[in-house]
Motif scaffolding. Sequence first.
Motif, PDB file in Angstrom:
ATOM      1  N   ARG A   3       0.826  -1.213   0.000  1.00  0.00           N
ATOM      2  CA  ARG A   3       0.000   0.000   0.000  1.00  0.00           C
ATOM      3  C   ARG A   3       0.859   1.261   0.000  1.00  0.00           C
ATOM      4  O   ARG A   3       0.514   2.262  -0.626  1.00  0.00           O
ATOM      5  N   VAL A   4       1.997   1.202   0.696  1.00  0.00           N
ATOM      6  CA  VAL A   4       2.870   2.373   0.741  1.00  0.00           C
ATOM      7  C   VAL A   4       3.567   2.580  -0.593  1.00  0.00           C
ATOM      8  O   VAL A   4       3.675   3.706  -1.094  1.00  0.00           O
ATOM      9  N   ASP A   5       4.049   1.495  -1.176  1.00  0.00           N
ATOM     10  CA  ASP A   5       4.815   1.585  -2.424  1.00  0.00           C
ATOM     11  C   ASP A   5       4.148   0.685  -3.458  1.00  0.00           C
ATOM     12  O   ASP A   5       4.350  -0.533  -3.465  1.00  0.00           O
ATOM     13  N   GLY A   6       3.355   1.276  -4.345  1.00  0.00           N
ATOM     14  CA  GLY A   6       2.685   0.498  -5.375  1.00  0.00           C
ATOM     15  C   GLY A   6       3.622  -0.136  -6.375  1.00  0.00           C
ATOM     16  O   GLY A   6       3.238  -1.059  -7.094  1.00  0.00           O
ATOM     17  N   GLY A   7       4.866   0.349  -6.448  1.00  0.00           N
ATOM     18  CA  GLY A   7       5.813  -0.219  -7.390  1.00  0.00           C
ATOM     19  C   GLY A   7       6.157  -1.664  -7.102  1.00  0.00           C
ATOM     20  O   GLY A   7       6.604  -2.391  -7.986  1.00  0.00           O
ATOM     21  N   LEU A   8       5.955  -2.095  -5.849  1.00  0.00           N
ATOM     22  CA  LEU A   8       6.250  -3.482  -5.512  1.00  0.00           C
ATOM     23  C   LEU A   8       5.320  -4.444  -6.228  1.00  0.00           C
ATOM     24  O   LEU A   8       5.653  -5.613  -6.406  1.00  0.00           O
ATOM     25  N   GLY A   9       4.139  -3.970  -6.621  1.00  0.00           N
ATOM     26  CA  GLY A   9       3.211  -4.832  -7.317  1.00  0.00           C
ATOM     27  C   GLY A   9       3.389  -4.848  -8.814  1.00  0.00           C
ATOM     28  O   GLY A   9       2.650  -5.545  -9.520  1.00  0.00           O
ATOM     29  N   PRO A  12       7.159  -8.686 -11.919  1.00  0.00           N
ATOM     30  CA  PRO A  12       6.519 -10.000 -12.044  1.00  0.00           C
ATOM     31  C   PRO A  12       6.548 -10.778 -10.738  1.00  0.00           C
ATOM     32  O   PRO A  12       7.542 -10.780 -10.023  1.00  0.00           O
ATOM     33  N   GLN A  13       5.408 -11.401 -10.411  1.00  0.00           N
ATOM     34  CA  GLN A  13       5.247 -12.238  -9.221  1.00  0.00           C
ATOM     35  C   GLN A  13       5.447 -11.475  -7.920  1.00  0.00           C
ATOM     36  O   GLN A  13       5.746 -12.072  -6.889  1.00  0.00           O
ATOM     37  N   GLY A  14       5.283 -10.156  -7.948  1.00  0.00           N
ATOM     38  CA  GLY A  14       5.425  -9.395  -6.722  1.00  0.00           C
ATOM     39  C   GLY A  14       6.823  -9.380  -6.171  1.00  0.00           C
ATOM     40  O   GLY A  14       7.024  -9.235  -4.957  1.00  0.00           O
ATOM     41  N   ASP A  15       7.818  -9.527  -7.015  1.00  0.00           N
ATOM     42  CA  ASP A  15       9.210  -9.532  -6.560  1.00  0.00           C
ATOM     43  C   ASP A  15       9.694  -8.094  -6.365  1.00  0.00           C
ATOM     44  O   ASP A  15       8.949  -7.139  -6.578  1.00  0.00           O
ATOM     45  N   ALA A  16      10.946  -7.950  -5.969  1.00  0.00           N
ATOM     46  CA  ALA A  16      11.519  -6.621  -5.729  1.00  0.00           C
ATOM     47  C   ALA A  16      12.978  -6.621  -6.160  1.00  0.00           C
ATOM     48  O   ALA A  16      13.669  -7.635  -6.081  1.00  0.00           O
ATOM     49  N   TYR A  17      13.446  -5.469  -6.624  1.00  0.00           N
ATOM     50  CA  TYR A  17      14.860  -5.339  -6.968  1.00  0.00           C
ATOM     51  C   TYR A  17      15.736  -5.486  -5.732  1.00  0.00           C
ATOM     52  O   TYR A  17      16.790  -6.108  -5.768  1.00  0.00           O
ATOM     53  N   HIS A  18      15.307  -4.879  -4.636  1.00  0.00           N
ATOM     54  CA  HIS A  18      16.075  -4.928  -3.400  1.00  0.00           C
ATOM     55  C   HIS A  18      15.427  -5.931  -2.447  1.00  0.00           C
ATOM     56  O   HIS A  18      15.106  -5.612  -1.296  1.00  0.00           O
ATOM     57  N   GLY A  19      15.244  -7.138  -2.945  1.00  0.00           N
ATOM     58  CA  GLY A  19      14.602  -8.166  -2.149  1.00  0.00           C
ATOM     59  C   GLY A  19      15.380  -8.561  -0.914  1.00  0.00           C
ATOM     60  O   GLY A  19      14.798  -9.029   0.069  1.00  0.00           O
ATOM     61  N   LEU A 228      14.704  -1.842   8.179  1.00  0.00           N
ATOM     62  CA  LEU A 228      15.025  -2.567   6.952  1.00  0.00           C
ATOM     63  C   LEU A 228      13.901  -2.471   5.932  1.00  0.00           C
ATOM     64  O   LEU A 228      14.135  -2.217   4.743  1.00  0.00           O
ATOM     65  N   LEU A 229      12.672  -2.665   6.383  1.00  0.00           N
ATOM     66  CA  LEU A 229      11.546  -2.594   5.458  1.00  0.00           C
ATOM     67  C   LEU A 229      11.345  -1.168   4.950  1.00  0.00           C
ATOM     68  O   LEU A 229      11.011  -0.957   3.783  1.00  0.00           O
ATOM     69  N   GLY A 230      11.557  -0.185   5.833  1.00  0.00           N
ATOM     70  CA  GLY A 230      11.428   1.206   5.401  1.00  0.00           C
ATOM     71  C   GLY A 230      12.476   1.580   4.373  1.00  0.00           C
ATOM     72  O   GLY A 230      12.167   2.223   3.360  1.00  0.00           O
ATOM     73  N   VAL A 231      13.730   1.167   4.607  1.00  0.00           N
ATOM     74  CA  VAL A 231      14.782   1.440   3.625  1.00  0.00           C
ATOM     75  C   VAL A 231      14.486   0.728   2.319  1.00  0.00           C
ATOM     76  O   VAL A 231      14.717   1.266   1.230  1.00  0.00           O
ATOM     77  N   GLY A 232      13.954  -0.496   2.398  1.00  0.00           N
ATOM     78  CA  GLY A 232      13.606  -1.214   1.177  1.00  0.00           C
ATOM     79  C   GLY A 232      12.561  -0.499   0.359  1.00  0.00           C
ATOM     80  O   GLY A 232      12.663  -0.404  -0.869  1.00  0.00           O
ATOM     81  N   VAL A 233      11.538   0.041   1.026  1.00  0.00           N
ATOM     82  CA  VAL A 233      10.492   0.779   0.309  1.00  0.00           C
ATOM     83  C   VAL A 233      11.055   2.039  -0.326  1.00  0.00           C
ATOM     84  O   VAL A 233      10.725   2.388  -1.464  1.00  0.00           O
ATOM     85  N   VAL A 234      11.938   2.737   0.406  1.00  0.00           N
ATOM     86  CA  VAL A 234      12.513   3.978  -0.125  1.00  0.00           C
ATOM     87  C   VAL A 234      13.407   3.686  -1.336  1.00  0.00           C
ATOM     88  O   VAL A 234      13.380   4.408  -2.338  1.00  0.00           O
ATOM     89  N   ARG A 235      14.181   2.614  -1.268  1.00  0.00           N
ATOM     90  CA  ARG A 235      15.107   2.302  -2.364  1.00  0.00           C
ATOM     91  C   ARG A 235      14.413   1.667  -3.567  1.00  0.00           C
ATOM     92  O   ARG A 235      14.984   1.642  -4.653  1.00  0.00           O
ATOM     93  N   GLU A 236      13.233   1.138  -3.366  1.00  0.00           N
ATOM     94  CA  GLU A 236      12.531   0.464  -4.463  1.00  0.00           C
ATOM     95  C   GLU A 236      11.912   1.517  -5.384  1.00  0.00           C
ATOM     96  O   GLU A 236      10.707   1.752  -5.376  1.00  0.00           O
ATOM     97  N   ARG A 237      12.759   2.157  -6.166  1.00  0.00           N
ATOM     98  CA  ARG A 237      12.336   3.177  -7.122  1.00  0.00           C
ATOM     99  C   ARG A 237      12.883   2.811  -8.493  1.00  0.00           C
ATOM    100  O   ARG A 237      13.991   2.305  -8.606  1.00  0.00           O
ATOM    101  N   PHE A 238      12.112   3.081  -9.531  1.00  0.00           N
ATOM    102  CA  PHE A 238      12.517   2.699 -10.880  1.00  0.00           C
ATOM    103  C   PHE A 238      13.389   3.787 -11.489  1.00  0.00           C
ATOM    104  O   PHE A 238      13.055   4.978 -11.441  1.00  0.00           O
ATOM    105  N   ASP A 239      14.526   3.340 -12.056  1.00  0.00           N
ATOM    106  CA  ASP A 239      15.416   4.235 -12.765  1.00  0.00           C
ATOM    107  C   ASP A 239      16.135   3.425 -13.840  1.00  0.00           C
ATOM    108  O   ASP A 239      15.751   2.294 -14.135  1.00  0.00           O
ATOM    109  N   ALA A 240      17.183   4.004 -14.414  1.00  0.00           N
ATOM    110  CA  ALA A 240      17.883   3.324 -15.507  1.00  0.00           C
ATOM    111  C   ALA A 240      18.532   2.025 -15.045  1.00  0.00           C
ATOM    112  O   ALA A 240      18.634   1.058 -15.802  1.00  0.00           O
TER     113      ALA A 240
END
Length: 444
Positions: A3-9, A12-19, A228-240
């Motif tokens: 809910r905080v970071d819609g980019g996590l959805g 594919p498969q609800g994964d994350a770059y900074h898993g 840890l979860l807060g830093v993960g949400v902040v870092r989960e941003r799309f860029d090059a």
Amino acid sequence: MLRVDGGLGVLPQGDAYHGDLFIAGLLALTLSAVVGVQALFLRRARAEERVAGAGVQALFPRGALAEERVAGSVQSLSARGALAEERVAGSVQSLSARGALAEELVAGALAVWAVLGVASAFAAPGLSYLFAVPALVGALALGGRLRGSPEQPSARGRLLLALSAIPALMLWVPQVLNLYVALTLALAPVATLAVAPWLALLWPQVFAPMARPGRTVALPMLALACVLLGVGVVRERFDASDPRPSSVAYAVDATRGEAYWLSSDFEVDAWASRFVSADAPTRRLDSYLPRFWRDVRVAPAPHRPLPAPSVRVSRDETRDGLRRLVLHVESVERAPLLQVRFGAGTPLQALTIAGQPVDTSAVARLRDVPGGGLLEYWDVPPGGLPLELTVPEGTRVQLRATAVRFDLDQAPGAPAAQRPEDTMPVPFGFAVTDETLVSVTGEY
């Protein structure tokens, strides 16, 4: 977090770059919950022990006063008072043994692992060792520990109990990481259900004597999880470097002269919305995406007469009530995948693909598919793909051939050239990737 970071959805498969941050945060959160529950148990056990101890202390003065009153005349009462004191002391010692000891936590966790070991032996025998071995070793160590004094655990007994955690560590540390990676964040609750009993066993085996585990462990772990979860949400941003997957496909029906833009994105980004708007209708597009399991966004597109697959009849004969039809399906240039779909209800009796007979059970499955059987052939040989079909006499065979190219080079407007650096095609197999589909339909 979703809910905080819609980019996590979006991935594919609800994964994350900074898993790794999210996995570490979830492990810390799980450890906080497990230790917190065990700390509450210890707190309650100690409270009950204090109440019982206060009641026993109140009994001793009254017993002493009674003995003083009758000491000169009734010596037998003194003997009975001493016996009563021994019984009370024995009950206090028993209560202490049943109180806030690590052995009770270990025994409770081992009971869960024993049940899981028995259940997995029937449901999944190949996995039962993951539960049976830690339970067996832990039970042996607990038995050795209980042979000593329950009130003053020896260093040898504690060391034996701690060493019994080694099998659970060796067997489960790789499995825990694999669970979170394989199931991804979308199924993190499932992984947590497996990790929580593991931590519930390890903690009392190694660290249960620690004073105030709720304050010294549970609360710091909760704070660490939030960080840890807060830093993960902040870092989960799309860029090059961490591009956003974005889906656009161009589909052409050469027989009907129609074309469509397709997208499987739940949330259409700015680039994809140039072709498929966010309010475009969604529907199941079996004709172009027969293996895709959900609806996609569909929007009209300019029709471009791209090269389409061709189907020609090379032999057609009828004998003994059966029609044998040999077709050559030629794909288009640079199309690595050719899809051939039979019309619904085609009564296939036998099928040969590129000279290889298809097993009768596979033919039956193709025949019974509600929407029509599907063949996928990669890297069509020069001269086309030969198909030999056997159907009842007089049967007309409907066929839809689709050539699939995994690029948008021939699509109108050059969509790939406009793709921003912070986006990328969706990985193949997870959703609709950058692809151009050209299909042709015929009856033979």
